[in-house]
Write an enzyme that holds these catalytic residues in place. Structure first.
Site, PDB file in Angstrom:
ATOM      1  N   ASN A   1       0.843  -1.199   0.000  1.00  0.00           N
ATOM      2  CA  ASN A   1       0.000   0.000   0.000  1.00  0.00           C
ATOM      3  C   ASN A   1       0.873   1.242   0.000  1.00  0.00           C
ATOM      4  O   ASN A   1       1.961   1.265   0.579  1.00  0.00           O
ATOM      5  CB  ASN A   1      -0.988  -0.022   1.178  1.00  0.00           C
TER       6      ASN A   1
ATOM      7  N   PHE B   1      -1.724   8.041   4.304  1.00  0.00           N
ATOM      8  CA  PHE B   1      -2.549   8.672   5.356  1.00  0.00           C
ATOM      9  C   PHE B   1      -3.788   9.344   4.781  1.00  0.00           C
ATOM     10  O   PHE B   1      -4.041  10.527   5.020  1.00  0.00           O
ATOM     11  CB  PHE B   1      -1.753   9.728   6.140  1.00  0.00           C
TER      12      PHE B   1
ATOM     13  N   SER C   1       5.202   5.198   8.880  1.00  0.00           N
ATOM     14  CA  SER C   1       4.581   4.958   7.577  1.00  0.00           C
ATOM     15  C   SER C   1       5.561   5.363   6.485  1.00  0.00           C
ATOM     16  O   SER C   1       6.124   6.454   6.529  1.00  0.00           O
ATOM     17  CB  SER C   1       3.303   5.767   7.430  1.00  0.00           C
TER      18      SER C   1
ATOM     19  N   ASN D   1       4.814   6.110   3.516  1.00  0.00           N
ATOM     20  CA  ASN D   1       4.107   6.773   2.413  1.00  0.00           C
ATOM     21  C   ASN D   1       3.875   8.262   2.606  1.00  0.00           C
ATOM     22  O   ASN D   1       3.200   8.891   1.798  1.00  0.00           O
ATOM     23  CB  ASN D   1       2.774   6.053   2.165  1.00  0.00           C
ATOM     24  N   THR D   2       4.398   8.823   3.692  1.00  0.00           N
ATOM     25  CA  THR D   2       4.390  10.280   3.860  1.00  0.00           C
ATOM     26  C   THR D   2       5.852  10.713   3.822  1.00  0.00           C
ATOM     27  O   THR D   2       6.628  10.323   4.708  1.00  0.00           O
ATOM     28  CB  THR D   2       3.738  10.669   5.202  1.00  0.00           C
TER      29      THR D   2
ATOM     30  N   LYS E   1       5.055   3.465  17.212  1.00  0.00           N
ATOM     31  CA  LYS E   1       5.096   2.406  16.184  1.00  0.00           C
ATOM     32  C   LYS E   1       6.272   2.647  15.252  1.00  0.00           C
ATOM     33  O   LYS E   1       6.386   3.719  14.662  1.00  0.00           O
ATOM     34  CB  LYS E   1       3.789   2.369  15.397  1.00  0.00           C
TER      35      LYS E   1
ATOM     36  N   ASN F   1       5.692  -1.588  11.377  1.00  0.00           N
ATOM     37  CA  ASN F   1       4.910  -1.159  10.211  1.00  0.00           C
ATOM     38  C   ASN F   1       5.276  -2.006   8.974  1.00  0.00           C
ATOM     39  O   ASN F   1       5.974  -3.010   9.096  1.00  0.00           O
ATOM     40  CB  ASN F   1       5.165   0.337   9.978  1.00  0.00           C
TER      41      ASN F   1
HETATM   42  C1  LIG Z   1      -3.880  -1.333   3.430  1.00  0.00           C
HETATM   43  C2  LIG Z   1      -3.044  -1.056   4.625  1.00  0.00           C
HETATM   44  C3  LIG Z   1      -3.145   0.170   5.270  1.00  0.00           C
HETATM   45  C4  LIG Z   1      -2.369   0.447   6.391  1.00  0.00           C
HETATM   46  N1  LIG Z   1      -2.502   1.651   7.025  1.00  0.00           N
HETATM   47  C5  LIG Z   1      -1.773   1.899   8.127  1.00  0.00           C
HETATM   48  C6  LIG Z   1      -1.918   3.120   8.827  1.00  0.00           C
HETATM   49  O1  LIG Z   1      -2.739   3.974   8.484  1.00  0.00           O
HETATM   50  N2  LIG Z   1      -1.123   3.338   9.917  1.00  0.00           N
HETATM   51  C7  LIG Z   1      -0.218   2.398  10.347  1.00  0.00           C
HETATM   52  O2  LIG Z   1       0.470   2.626  11.339  1.00  0.00           O
HETATM   53  N3  LIG Z   1      -0.090   1.217   9.728  1.00  0.00           N
HETATM   54  C8  LIG Z   1      -0.835   0.949   8.633  1.00  0.00           C
HETATM   55  N4  LIG Z   1      -0.691  -0.258   8.007  1.00  0.00           N
HETATM   56  C9  LIG Z   1       0.284  -1.233   8.534  1.00  0.00           C
HETATM   57  C10 LIG Z   1      -0.358  -2.278   9.443  1.00  0.00           C
HETATM   58  O3  LIG Z   1      -0.927  -1.669  10.576  1.00  0.00           O
HETATM   59  C11 LIG Z   1       0.673  -3.329   9.889  1.00  0.00           C
HETATM   60  O4  LIG Z   1       1.646  -2.692  10.682  1.00  0.00           O
HETATM   61  C12 LIG Z   1       1.369  -4.006   8.711  1.00  0.00           C
HETATM   62  O5  LIG Z   1       0.458  -4.199   7.647  1.00  0.00           O
HETATM   63  C13 LIG Z   1       1.986  -5.352   9.080  1.00  0.00           C
HETATM   64  O6  LIG Z   1       0.997  -6.269   9.490  1.00  0.00           O
HETATM   65  P1  LIG Z   1       0.364  -7.394   8.497  1.00  0.00           P
HETATM   66  O7  LIG Z   1       1.515  -8.087   7.826  1.00  0.00           O
HETATM   67  O8  LIG Z   1      -0.443  -8.270   9.402  1.00  0.00           O
HETATM   68  O9  LIG Z   1      -0.489  -6.659   7.516  1.00  0.00           O
HETATM   69  C14 LIG Z   1      -1.469  -0.543   6.873  1.00  0.00           C
HETATM   70  C15 LIG Z   1      -1.386  -1.779   6.232  1.00  0.00           C
HETATM   71  C16 LIG Z   1      -2.151  -2.049   5.131  1.00  0.00           C
HETATM   72  C17 LIG Z   1      -2.046  -3.407   4.463  1.00  0.00           C
END
Ligand SMILES: Cc1cc2nc3c(=O)[nH]c(=O)nc-3n(C[C@H](O)[C@H](O)[C@H](O)COP(=O)(O)O)c2cc1C
Length: 363
Positions: free
Chosen positions: A110, A114, A173, A175-176, A214, A243
């Site tokens: 992704n 934000f 993140s 992406n910012t 985080k 993350n």
């Molecule tokens: C579509 C998507 C959106 C996410 N948005 C955020 C976010 O807004 N803030 C954040 O801290 N992590 C975000 N994450 C990261 C997840 O919270 C998590 O840390 C990461 O995906 C690893 O866990 P997983 O392998 O179980 O997905 C996002 C992940 C995905 C897949």
């Protein structure tokens, strides 16, 4: 009901663009008459940063970014929900397409950036459900165009402390642009000093809201040394590790793997577990850790706890396994407790951390 939802809805969701599928999944969960999950086995209960969790399985940030369905997620059996990331002002995030499913790799990329409906809207939603109980944390981030990013975090801590069970500071993140630079020592020390100070200021009205940090799984170990030292000195209540990764582990097969953004899901597990264990040995039990990254089975969930997590969070695993994953993880944990004659899940926390740090670095 959850089995039915998984069976009927998932083929439909797979046929859609991933972001449309996510919106539809949220709508379905909001309208599905999920009966409250029965009470969890008492052996799954755990007390972490002063809060009593009925089970250690949370839904990770990014699924319910705008606080639209924390209660439906709690009913689905999660022990806690993390809403967000929420920014002070609404912002659209990056242009679409910005969410990619890597089916062949059981992974997601992704670069949402934000997208947030903003603090006012999310605050109103969470205030309206505050009496419903359950553990609902909020993760906060700075607006892309913020003149003073630290001030954004401070303001959000002050505002959300009254409605959130805990607040997480997201500086990881990918992406910012520039956000992850806030993990550098000088910036981080100032940020945490001001954030913890803000938390103390609102304690009279809000109670003592735990503040978590985080982090990214892509830090060097020397950066991690600094970061943990600062987090300890500034007395954060916990850390989430971590993350998504900007790295691309070898062997990814899906064509979408070349898309820019943060990778999550199964291929993230080795790196996420390693960073968690490295963090655990550095924290020395001063505060607890939340483990996220790559959990898609009962075994990987238990492995995460053994690597050092007092609580775990899942996101991408739900995309591929559906909500039944939550039930499977609980069953695996209970079977392990039976087998080992243990009384509580907390017995496993960090039991493999030293061993994990001794392995070859994950490719
Ligand atoms: C579509 C998507 C959106 C996410 N948005 C955020 C976010 O807004 N803030 C954040 O801290 N992590 C975000 N994450 C990261 C997840 O919270 C998590 O840390 C990461 O995906 C690893 O866990 P997983 O392998 O179980 O997905 C996002 C992940 C995905 C897949």
């Amino acid at each position: 009901m959850i089995g039915l939802l998984d069976r009927v809805a998932r083929p439909l969701l797979y046929a859609l663009d991933p972001e449309d599928a996510h919106r539809l999944a949220i709508k379905l969960l909001q309208i599905a008459p999920l009966p409250p999950a029965g009470p969890d086995d008492g052996r799954l209960a755990t007390r972490v940063f002063g809060l009593n969790f009925p089970n250690p399985i949370g839904i990770a940030a990014g699924f319910d970014k705008h606080g639209e369905l924390p209660d439906a997620l709690l009913r689905a059996g999660f022990g806690f929900v993390e809403v967000g990331t929420v920014t002070p002002l609404p912002q659209p995030g990056n242009p679409r397409p910005r969410l990619f499913r890597l089916d062949a790799d059981q992974a997601v990329i992704n670069r949402l950036g934000f997208n947030s409906q903003g603090a006012d809207v999310v605050l109103r939603r969470l205030a309206a459900r505050a009496k419903a109980g359950g553990i609902v944390g909020v993760i906060v981030g700075a607006n892309k165009d913020a003149a003073d990013r630290v001030a954004d975090y401070v303001r959000l801590i002050e505002r959300f402390a009254t409605v959130a069970s805990y607040v997480t500071v997201n500086i990881s993140s990918p992406n910012t642009p520039g956000l992850r630079d806030m993990q550098q020592a000088g910036v981080l020390d100032d940020l945490l000093a001001r954030v913890i100070d803000a938390r103390e200021r609102v304690t009279k009205n809000a109670g003592l809201t735990p503040v978590l940090l985080k982090i990214a799984p892509d830090l060097s170990l020397s950066d991690l040394d600094d970061l943990v030292g600062i987090a300890r000195a500034r007395r954060v209540d916990g850390m989430i590790v971590g993350n998504t990764t900007v790295t691309r582990p070898p062997g990814l097969r899906a064509v979408q793997s070349s898309e820019a953004g943060g990778l999550s899901g199964r291929p993230l597990l080795p790196l996420a577990d390693r960073m968690l264990a490295e963090t655990y040995v550095r924290v020395e039990g001063v505060f607890p850790l939340v483990g996220a990254g790559g959990i898609d089975s009962g075994a990987s969930a238990l492995g995460k706890i053994r690597a050092g997590a007092s609580l775990i969070q899942i996101y991408s695993g739900l995309v591929f396994r559906g909500l039944r994953l939550v039930r499977e993880i609980k069953a695996t944990m209970l079977a392990a407790l039976e087998r080992d004659g243990s009384q509580i899940i907390a017995d496993y926390v960090g039991s493999d951390a030293a061993a994990v740090t001794a392995e070859a670095w994950p490719a």
